[in-house]
Design a protein around this motif. Structure first.
Motif, PDB file in Angstrom:
ATOM      1  N   ASN A   6      39.487  38.584  51.782  1.00  0.00           N
ATOM      2  CA  ASN A   6      40.663  38.909  50.974  1.00  0.00           C
ATOM      3  C   ASN A   6      40.432  38.639  49.494  1.00  0.00           C
ATOM      4  O   ASN A   6      40.895  39.389  48.635  1.00  0.00           O
ATOM      5  CB  ASN A   6      41.904  38.155  51.464  1.00  0.00           C
ATOM      6  CG  ASN A   6      41.659  36.677  51.666  1.00  0.00           C
ATOM      7  OD1 ASN A   6      40.805  36.295  52.471  1.00  0.00           O
ATOM      8  ND2 ASN A   6      42.379  35.830  50.948  1.00  0.00           N
ATOM      9  N   GLU A   7      39.690  37.598  49.169  1.00  0.00           N
ATOM     10  CA  GLU A   7      39.360  37.337  47.767  1.00  0.00           C
ATOM     11  C   GLU A   7      38.520  38.463  47.192  1.00  0.00           C
ATOM     12  O   GLU A   7      38.707  38.888  46.044  1.00  0.00           O
ATOM     13  CB  GLU A   7      38.619  36.002  47.642  1.00  0.00           C
ATOM     14  CG  GLU A   7      39.486  34.781  47.923  1.00  0.00           C
ATOM     15  CD  GLU A   7      38.696  33.494  47.965  1.00  0.00           C
ATOM     16  OE1 GLU A   7      39.297  32.421  47.754  1.00  0.00           O
ATOM     17  OE2 GLU A   7      37.461  33.552  48.212  1.00  0.00           O
ATOM     18  N   ASN A   8      37.584  38.960  47.997  1.00  0.00           N
ATOM     19  CA  ASN A   8      36.699  40.036  47.570  1.00  0.00           C
ATOM     20  C   ASN A   8      37.475  41.318  47.294  1.00  0.00           C
ATOM     21  O   ASN A   8      37.320  41.954  46.246  1.00  0.00           O
ATOM     22  CB  ASN A   8      35.642  40.264  48.653  1.00  0.00           C
ATOM     23  CG  ASN A   8      34.462  41.070  48.165  1.00  0.00           C
ATOM     24  OD1 ASN A   8      34.539  42.287  48.073  1.00  0.00           O
ATOM     25  ND2 ASN A   8      33.373  40.398  47.878  1.00  0.00           N
ATOM     26  N   VAL A   9      38.335  41.693  48.253  1.00  0.00           N
ATOM     27  CA  VAL A   9      39.133  42.905  48.098  1.00  0.00           C
ATOM     28  C   VAL A   9      40.108  42.762  46.932  1.00  0.00           C
ATOM     29  O   VAL A   9      40.239  43.674  46.096  1.00  0.00           O
ATOM     30  CB  VAL A   9      39.902  43.220  49.399  1.00  0.00           C
ATOM     31  CG1 VAL A   9      40.842  44.409  49.197  1.00  0.00           C
ATOM     32  CG2 VAL A   9      38.921  43.524  50.534  1.00  0.00           C
ATOM     33  N   ASP A  10      40.783  41.637  46.854  1.00  0.00           N
ATOM     34  CA  ASP A  10      41.762  41.427  45.785  1.00  0.00           C
ATOM     35  C   ASP A  10      41.102  41.496  44.406  1.00  0.00           C
ATOM     36  O   ASP A  10      41.689  42.023  43.450  1.00  0.00           O
ATOM     37  CB  ASP A  10      42.458  40.076  45.950  1.00  0.00           C
ATOM     38  CG  ASP A  10      43.414  40.047  47.137  1.00  0.00           C
ATOM     39  OD1 ASP A  10      43.753  41.137  47.642  1.00  0.00           O
ATOM     40  OD2 ASP A  10      43.797  38.941  47.561  1.00  0.00           O
ATOM     41  N   ALA A  11      39.882  40.974  44.296  1.00  0.00           N
ATOM     42  CA  ALA A  11      39.171  41.015  43.013  1.00  0.00           C
ATOM     43  C   ALA A  11      38.858  42.452  42.614  1.00  0.00           C
ATOM     44  O   ALA A  11      38.968  42.822  41.434  1.00  0.00           O
ATOM     45  CB  ALA A  11      37.883  40.202  43.100  1.00  0.00           C
ATOM     46  N   THR A  22      46.688  40.878  51.934  1.00  0.00           N
ATOM     47  CA  THR A  22      45.683  41.873  51.556  1.00  0.00           C
ATOM     48  C   THR A  22      45.573  42.963  52.613  1.00  0.00           C
ATOM     49  O   THR A  22      45.435  44.151  52.282  1.00  0.00           O
ATOM     50  CB  THR A  22      44.316  41.197  51.344  1.00  0.00           C
ATOM     51  OG1 THR A  22      44.458  40.122  50.419  1.00  0.00           O
ATOM     52  CG2 THR A  22      43.304  42.188  50.802  1.00  0.00           C
ATOM     53  N   LEU A  23      45.617  42.593  53.882  1.00  0.00           N
ATOM     54  CA  LEU A  23      45.577  43.583  54.957  1.00  0.00           C
ATOM     55  C   LEU A  23      46.714  44.588  54.822  1.00  0.00           C
ATOM     56  O   LEU A  23      46.534  45.795  55.027  1.00  0.00           O
ATOM     57  CB  LEU A  23      45.649  42.890  56.318  1.00  0.00           C
ATOM     58  CG  LEU A  23      44.404  42.147  56.783  1.00  0.00           C
ATOM     59  CD1 LEU A  23      44.749  41.249  57.974  1.00  0.00           C
ATOM     60  CD2 LEU A  23      43.294  43.126  57.165  1.00  0.00           C
ATOM     61  N   MET A  24      47.883  44.112  54.489  1.00  0.00           N
ATOM     62  CA  MET A  24      49.035  44.990  54.327  1.00  0.00           C
ATOM     63  C   MET A  24      48.925  45.825  53.047  1.00  0.00           C
ATOM     64  O   MET A  24      49.306  46.993  53.014  1.00  0.00           O
ATOM     65  CB  MET A  24      50.323  44.166  54.337  1.00  0.00           C
ATOM     66  CG  MET A  24      50.566  43.432  55.647  1.00  0.00           C
ATOM     67  SD  MET A  24      52.142  42.553  55.719  1.00  0.00           S
ATOM     68  CE  MET A  24      53.307  43.934  55.826  1.00  0.00           C
ATOM     69  N   LYS A  25      48.387  45.230  52.014  1.00  0.00           N
ATOM     70  CA  LYS A  25      48.268  45.910  50.727  1.00  0.00           C
ATOM     71  C   LYS A  25      47.380  47.157  50.828  1.00  0.00           C
ATOM     72  O   LYS A  25      47.659  48.174  50.179  1.00  0.00           O
ATOM     73  CB  LYS A  25      47.671  44.932  49.702  1.00  0.00           C
ATOM     74  CG  LYS A  25      47.649  45.455  48.276  1.00  0.00           C
ATOM     75  CD  LYS A  25      46.903  44.493  47.360  1.00  0.00           C
ATOM     76  CE  LYS A  25      47.445  43.082  47.431  1.00  0.00           C
ATOM     77  NZ  LYS A  25      46.714  42.159  46.514  1.00  0.00           N
ATOM     78  N   ILE A  26      46.310  47.093  51.628  1.00  0.00           N
ATOM     79  CA  ILE A  26      45.398  48.239  51.687  1.00  0.00           C
ATOM     80  C   ILE A  26      45.508  49.012  53.005  1.00  0.00           C
ATOM     81  O   ILE A  26      44.664  49.849  53.315  1.00  0.00           O
ATOM     82  CB  ILE A  26      43.939  47.814  51.443  1.00  0.00           C
ATOM     83  CG1 ILE A  26      43.480  46.751  52.441  1.00  0.00           C
ATOM     84  CG2 ILE A  26      43.750  47.324  50.027  1.00  0.00           C
ATOM     85  CD1 ILE A  26      42.011  46.434  52.310  1.00  0.00           C
ATOM     86  N   GLY A  27      46.555  48.735  53.784  1.00  0.00           N
ATOM     87  CA  GLY A  27      46.890  49.592  54.897  1.00  0.00           C
ATOM     88  C   GLY A  27      46.286  49.279  56.242  1.00  0.00           C
ATOM     89  O   GLY A  27      46.369  50.093  57.168  1.00  0.00           O
ATOM     90  N   TYR A  28      45.704  48.100  56.418  1.00  0.00           N
ATOM     91  CA  TYR A  28      45.164  47.747  57.726  1.00  0.00           C
ATOM     92  C   TYR A  28      46.196  47.068  58.609  1.00  0.00           C
ATOM     93  O   TYR A  28      45.957  46.851  59.796  1.00  0.00           O
ATOM     94  CB  TYR A  28      43.943  46.826  57.575  1.00  0.00           C
ATOM     95  CG  TYR A  28      42.718  47.550  57.070  1.00  0.00           C
ATOM     96  CD1 TYR A  28      42.079  48.504  57.848  1.00  0.00           C
ATOM     97  CD2 TYR A  28      42.224  47.290  55.797  1.00  0.00           C
ATOM     98  CE1 TYR A  28      40.962  49.174  57.386  1.00  0.00           C
ATOM     99  CE2 TYR A  28      41.100  47.958  55.321  1.00  0.00           C
ATOM    100  CZ  TYR A  28      40.484  48.900  56.121  1.00  0.00           C
ATOM    101  OH  TYR A  28      39.385  49.570  55.643  1.00  0.00           O
ATOM    102  N   GLU A  29      47.327  46.708  58.038  1.00  0.00           N
ATOM    103  CA  GLU A  29      48.352  46.022  58.807  1.00  0.00           C
ATOM    104  C   GLU A  29      49.736  46.386  58.262  1.00  0.00           C
ATOM    105  O   GLU A  29      49.919  46.549  57.050  1.00  0.00           O
ATOM    106  CB  GLU A  29      48.139  44.505  58.729  1.00  0.00           C
ATOM    107  CG  GLU A  29      48.959  43.694  59.694  1.00  0.00           C
ATOM    108  CD  GLU A  29      48.735  44.107  61.137  1.00  0.00           C
ATOM    109  OE1 GLU A  29      49.678  44.682  61.721  1.00  0.00           O
ATOM    110  OE2 GLU A  29      47.633  43.873  61.655  1.00  0.00           O
ATOM    111  N   THR A  30      50.681  46.558  59.170  1.00  0.00           N
ATOM    112  CA  THR A  30      52.071  46.821  58.768  1.00  0.00           C
ATOM    113  C   THR A  30      53.014  45.703  59.209  1.00  0.00           C
ATOM    114  O   THR A  30      54.147  45.644  58.758  1.00  0.00           O
ATOM    115  CB  THR A  30      52.566  48.146  59.382  1.00  0.00           C
ATOM    116  OG1 THR A  30      52.452  48.079  60.801  1.00  0.00           O
ATOM    117  CG2 THR A  30      51.747  49.322  58.848  1.00  0.00           C
TER     118      THR A  30
END
Length: 372
Positions: free
Chosen positions: A243-248, A357-365
């Motif tokens: 999540n840190e990687n994606v958020d960055a 982060t999962l929700m932000k990029i669509g892997y989780e609702t």
């Protein structure tokens, strides 16, 4: 092909590439001595002599070439050393570490106000992802469909790449692989590839365990039933947790607007060609379906070869029967986290911030997925 024959071919390629770089350096400087004179001087230098044991598959002439390129143009030190790494040298050996440390001390601070460019003067594209997110597959497709130059970012206290045109050493297009977004990339196009973090972490855990099994097999049980150890390991790396990687990467794009997102599931699904074509079109590179088809076939062959030749890609059955990772291996492919993650691990992933982060990029609702 025998091992000795293979090493000879690699050494010849190394020699040719380094000599080409050296020739460019000499041509840029009318007062520079001849290449033969530089090589002769390099052979006699103590630093080169100390590398003989550290680089067993590289002949002394190649080592001297690497050294004199650094003498002629200090910004090329690490580029020359990276060629050595490609032919099997071990940068973990003390003579090599000391040599790299000395060379790094002479490198100028990178100029982040200019884009990194290739031999044609075009900005290189950085291909960034959290480990085990399909970065290698993407790089393979780019290599074989575009005949692209590929490099790997090696950043220490100084930058491996600079704004100098010849630092990269490849003709366009050039892609540079990295596992973390850097402020230095703000003037270049960046392809950021992501994958469901729960699957990436399980795959990374296996990759770590397969390597660990060679030296510390007693550690395998601890890696077999929990993601806790690998999460702690990731916290100490420069690319951080998933999540840190994606958020960055998302924050970098919000700030600079130079990131194109590539989704691993799209790149391996039925619309893979269209997905990659559109990604490249966003950075003004054209991809034909014919070139993609040939690259896809070659990529699959290379993946098979990697699994057969590399321990960490081999997915050997090293885990206790019935453990989380044993079950993960036996499922075979696809998204596997739902079938293997324990309630404790899901809670752990939520606690480090993955849900948002999962929700932000669509892997989780479902924000309560980790409770299920």
């Amino acid at each position: 092909m025998t091992a000795n024959r293979g090493n000879k071919i690699l050494d010849d390629q190394l020699h040719s590439e380094l000599l080409g770089l050296l020739t460019d350096t000499i041509e840029d400087n009318e007062d520079a001595p001849s290449s033969d004179a530089l090589i002769s001087a390099g052979k006699e230098h103590d630093d080169v002599d100390s590398l003989k044991q550290a680089f067993p598959s590289v002949d002394q002439r190649a080592a001297a070439l690497a050294f004199v390129i650094g003498q002629a143009d200090q910004e090329r030190y690490e580029a020359a050393l990276s060629y050595m790494v490609r032919v099997g040298s071990l940068t973990g050996k003390e003579p090599v570490r000391n040599f790299i440390k000395a060379l790094n001390a002479q490198l100028p601070e990178p100029d982040f106000d200019q884009p990194y460019v290739d031999l044609d003067g075009n900005p290189v594209t950085f291909v960034v992802s959290f480990p085990r997110s399909g970065n290698t597959h993407l790089i393979q497709l780019l290599t074989h469909s575009l005949r692209a130059g590929i490099a790997t970012a090696h950043f220490g206290n100084r930058a491996h790449f600079s704004r100098k045109v010849r630092t990269i050493g490849y003709r366009s297009p050039v892609f540079v692989k990295d596992h973390g977004i850097r402020d230095a990339y703000r003037h270049n196009p960046v392809i950021y590839q992501h994958r469901d973090g729960r699957d990436s972490l399980l795959s990374f855990n296996d990759f770590t365990a397969q390597g660990t099994n060679r030296s510390r097999p007693e550690d395998i049980p601890a890696l077999s039933d929990s993601l806790g150890p690998v999460i702690e390991r990731l916290k100490k790396t420069n690319y951080g947790t998933w999540n840190e990687n994606v958020d960055a990467a998302l924050a970098h794009h919000d700030k600079y607007g130079n990131v194109v997102i590539s989704r691993y599931d799209d790149l391996t699904g039925p619309n893979a060609f269209a997905s990659l074509r559109d990604t490249l079109a966003a950075i003004n590179i054209e991809l034909t379906e014919k070139a993609y088809a040939a690259a896809s076939e070659r990529s699959q062959k290379n993946a098979t070869r990697l699994r057969s030749q590399n321990v960490q890609w081999g997915k050997a059955p090293i885990y206790p029967e019935g453990s989380m990772m044993d079950r993960w291996l036996k499922i075979g492919s696809g998204s596997r986290w739902r079938a293997v993650l324990s309630a404790e691990d899901k809670s752990l992933l939520h606690s480090i911030g993955m849900t948002e982060t999962l929700m932000k990029i669509g892997y989780e609702t479902n924000e309560d997925w980790w409770r299920a």
